[in-house]
Write a protein that holds these residues in place. Structure first.
Motif, mmCIF file in Angstrom:
data_model
loop_
_atom_site.group_PDB
_atom_site.id
_atom_site.type_symbol
_atom_site.label_atom_id
_atom_site.label_comp_id
_atom_site.label_asym_id
_atom_site.label_seq_id
_atom_site.Cartn_x
_atom_site.Cartn_y
_atom_site.Cartn_z
ATOM 1 N N VAL A 2 57.785 76.777 21.850
ATOM 2 C CA VAL A 2 57.735 76.185 20.513
ATOM 3 C C VAL A 2 56.728 76.915 19.643
ATOM 4 N N ARG A 3 55.556 77.209 20.196
ATOM 5 C CA ARG A 3 54.532 77.925 19.411
ATOM 6 C C ARG A 3 55.027 79.304 18.991
ATOM 7 N N GLU A 4 55.716 79.980 19.897
ATOM 8 C CA GLU A 4 56.203 81.320 19.581
ATOM 9 C C GLU A 4 57.265 81.294 18.477
ATOM 10 N N HIS A 5 57.956 80.185 18.337
ATOM 11 C CA HIS A 5 59.013 80.058 17.322
ATOM 12 C C HIS A 5 58.584 79.121 16.193
ATOM 13 N N HIS A 6 57.292 79.048 15.976
ATOM 14 C CA HIS A 6 56.731 78.141 14.982
ATOM 15 C C HIS A 6 57.293 78.397 13.587
ATOM 16 N N ASP A 7 57.333 79.656 13.169
ATOM 17 C CA ASP A 7 57.823 79.976 11.817
ATOM 18 C C ASP A 7 59.287 79.582 11.648
ATOM 19 N N TRP A 8 60.099 79.894 12.645
ATOM 20 C CA TRP A 8 61.514 79.534 12.585
ATOM 21 C C TRP A 8 61.677 78.019 12.512
ATOM 22 N N LEU A 9 60.897 77.293 13.297
ATOM 23 C CA LEU A 9 60.974 75.835 13.310
ATOM 24 C C LEU A 9 60.628 75.258 11.941
ATOM 25 N N THR A 10 59.573 75.775 11.323
ATOM 26 C CA THR A 10 59.161 75.299 10.004
ATOM 27 C C THR A 10 60.258 75.528 8.968
ATOM 28 N N GLN A 11 60.871 76.707 9.013
ATOM 29 C CA GLN A 11 61.955 77.021 8.066
ATOM 30 C C GLN A 11 63.153 76.099 8.256
ATOM 31 N N GLN A 12 63.539 75.859 9.502
ATOM 32 C CA GLN A 12 64.691 75.011 9.766
ATOM 33 C C GLN A 12 64.439 73.564 9.362
ATOM 34 N N LEU A 13 63.239 73.078 9.598
ATOM 35 C CA LEU A 13 62.906 71.719 9.186
ATOM 36 C C LEU A 13 62.952 71.583 7.669
ATOM 37 N N ALA A 14 62.483 72.614 6.964
ATOM 38 C CA ALA A 14 62.511 72.588 5.496
ATOM 39 C C ALA A 14 63.943 72.569 4.987
ATOM 40 N N LEU A 15 64.818 73.353 5.617
ATOM 41 C CA LEU A 15 66.219 73.384 5.197
ATOM 42 C C LEU A 15 66.862 72.020 5.358
ATOM 43 N N HIS A 16 66.600 71.345 6.478
ATOM 44 C CA HIS A 16 67.217 70.055 6.713
ATOM 45 C C HIS A 16 66.592 68.978 5.847
ATOM 46 N N ASP A 17 65.304 69.097 5.541
ATOM 47 C CA ASP A 17 64.685 68.150 4.616
ATOM 48 C C ASP A 17 65.326 68.249 3.243
ATOM 49 N N ASP A 18 65.665 69.482 2.823
ATOM 50 C CA ASP A 18 66.279 69.680 1.521
ATOM 51 C C ASP A 18 67.700 69.135 1.466
ATOM 52 N N ASP A 19 68.348 69.000 2.636
ATOM 53 C CA ASP A 19 69.732 68.534 2.662
ATOM 54 C C ASP A 19 69.887 67.150 2.067
ATOM 55 N N ASP A 20 68.918 66.251 2.313
ATOM 56 C CA ASP A 20 69.097 64.880 1.851
ATOM 57 C C ASP A 20 67.906 64.336 1.086
ATOM 58 N N GLY A 21 66.868 65.122 0.928
ATOM 59 C CA GLY A 21 65.717 64.665 0.172
ATOM 60 C C GLY A 21 64.884 63.626 0.882
ATOM 61 N N VAL A 22 65.144 63.334 2.148
ATOM 62 C CA VAL A 22 64.399 62.342 2.902
ATOM 63 C C VAL A 22 63.630 63.052 4.008
ATOM 64 N N ALA A 23 62.323 62.983 3.933
ATOM 65 C CA ALA A 23 61.469 63.614 4.938
ATOM 66 C C ALA A 23 61.101 62.593 6.011
ATOM 67 N N PRO A 24 60.654 63.041 7.177
ATOM 68 C CA PRO A 24 60.223 62.096 8.206
ATOM 69 C C PRO A 24 59.119 61.182 7.692
ATOM 70 N N LEU A 25 59.071 59.962 8.203
ATOM 71 C CA LEU A 25 58.053 59.002 7.801
ATOM 72 C C LEU A 25 56.676 59.510 8.213
ATOM 73 N N GLN A 26 55.744 59.539 7.255
ATOM 74 C CA GLN A 26 54.382 60.002 7.515
ATOM 75 C C GLN A 26 53.412 58.947 6.997
#
Length: 260
Positions: A69-93
């Protein structure tokens, strides 16, 4: 002999699931679903509308998975951003999330410290009250309880309109997080409805209710069934189109908020 063979044959290992907490560079801490799958041949990281998932083969160590996971940190961040943009709803924080979807709108959300964890209305806005020590699981339970209470309030307004024209009422109604369906009616007349319906258009939610109620009259999707639907919901075609356009967004938004 065959029974002895079954006793001596080792049972296939079951899929094991837990969660891995992972900190992103922007300060967010996300939960990655970690799955040890006996069919997996390699470590794999994926992201979809349900969030991030780390799949491990049987012999892979937890340490190797976290390193992956650490080695693919940048890819993970990009993919999460793409899916967040899909519906405008981010995980509960906690303390960060500023709005929540409900009945086709995004309502402002305020955070307050309180003795109990609960989400409630404050005028046209929402307030999440929680003790300082409350963790994400407790907050998500409060959110789910709030959504189900709102969905049942909608049913309470709609059901009296339809029950007099039906042979009987459903034996019970429950709300679930459903992967593809919006509703179903079991042979014992128990009705299941997708909880994400309360996030979207109330007219579309009501159509799903009508659809399932009409299965109390006709169990199939025959022309007679659709005549029953149209008699109660003349614009059912428009509501079905709504789900074609918005359905994925509703389901993924709920899954992201509840981490399920």
């Amino acid at each position: 002999m065959s029974s002895l063979f079954r006793l001596l044959t080792p049972k296939p290992r079951a899929v094991e699931r837990d969660t891995l907490s992972f900190a992103l560079d922007d300060g967010r801490c996300i939960e990655i679903q970690r799955v040890r799958d006996p069919r997996a041949r390699r470590v794999r990281l994926s992201v979809d509308e349900r969030g991030a998932r780390l799949t491990l083969p049987p012999r892979a160590s937890l340490v190797s998975g976290e390193r992956f996971v650490r080695e693919h940190h940048d890819w993970l961040t990009q993919q999460l951003a793409l899916h967040d943009d899909d519906d405008g709803v981010a995980p509960l924080q906690p303390g960060v999330t500023a709005q929540l979807p409900l009945r086709g709108q995004m309502l402002p959300l305020a955070w307050q410290e309180g003795r109990f964890t609960r989400l409630q209305f404050d005028g046209d806005a929402l307030v999440m009250q929680a003790p300082a020590r409350a963790g994400l699981p407790a907050l998500r339970r409060a959110l789910r309880d709030f959504y189900e209470a709102q969905a049942r309030a909608d049913l309470g307004r709609w059901m009296p309109r339809y029950l007099p024209t039906l042979p009987h009422a459903p034996s019970r109604i429950r709300f679930k997080v459903m992967s593809s369906q919006w509703g179903s009616l079991a042979p014992d007349d128990a009705m299941s409805l997708d909880l994400s319906l309360v996030l979207g258009s109330p007219a579309a939610f009501e159509y799903v209710l009508v659809h399932e109620l009409c299965h109390l009259v006709h169990r199939d999707h025959s022309p007679a069934f659709w005549r029953e639907v149209e008699a109660r919901c003349p614009d059912w075609r428009a509501q079905r189109r709504y789900f074609h356009l918005e359905g994925r967004r509703l389901k993924s938004g709920l899954r992201r908020l509840l981490a399920c």
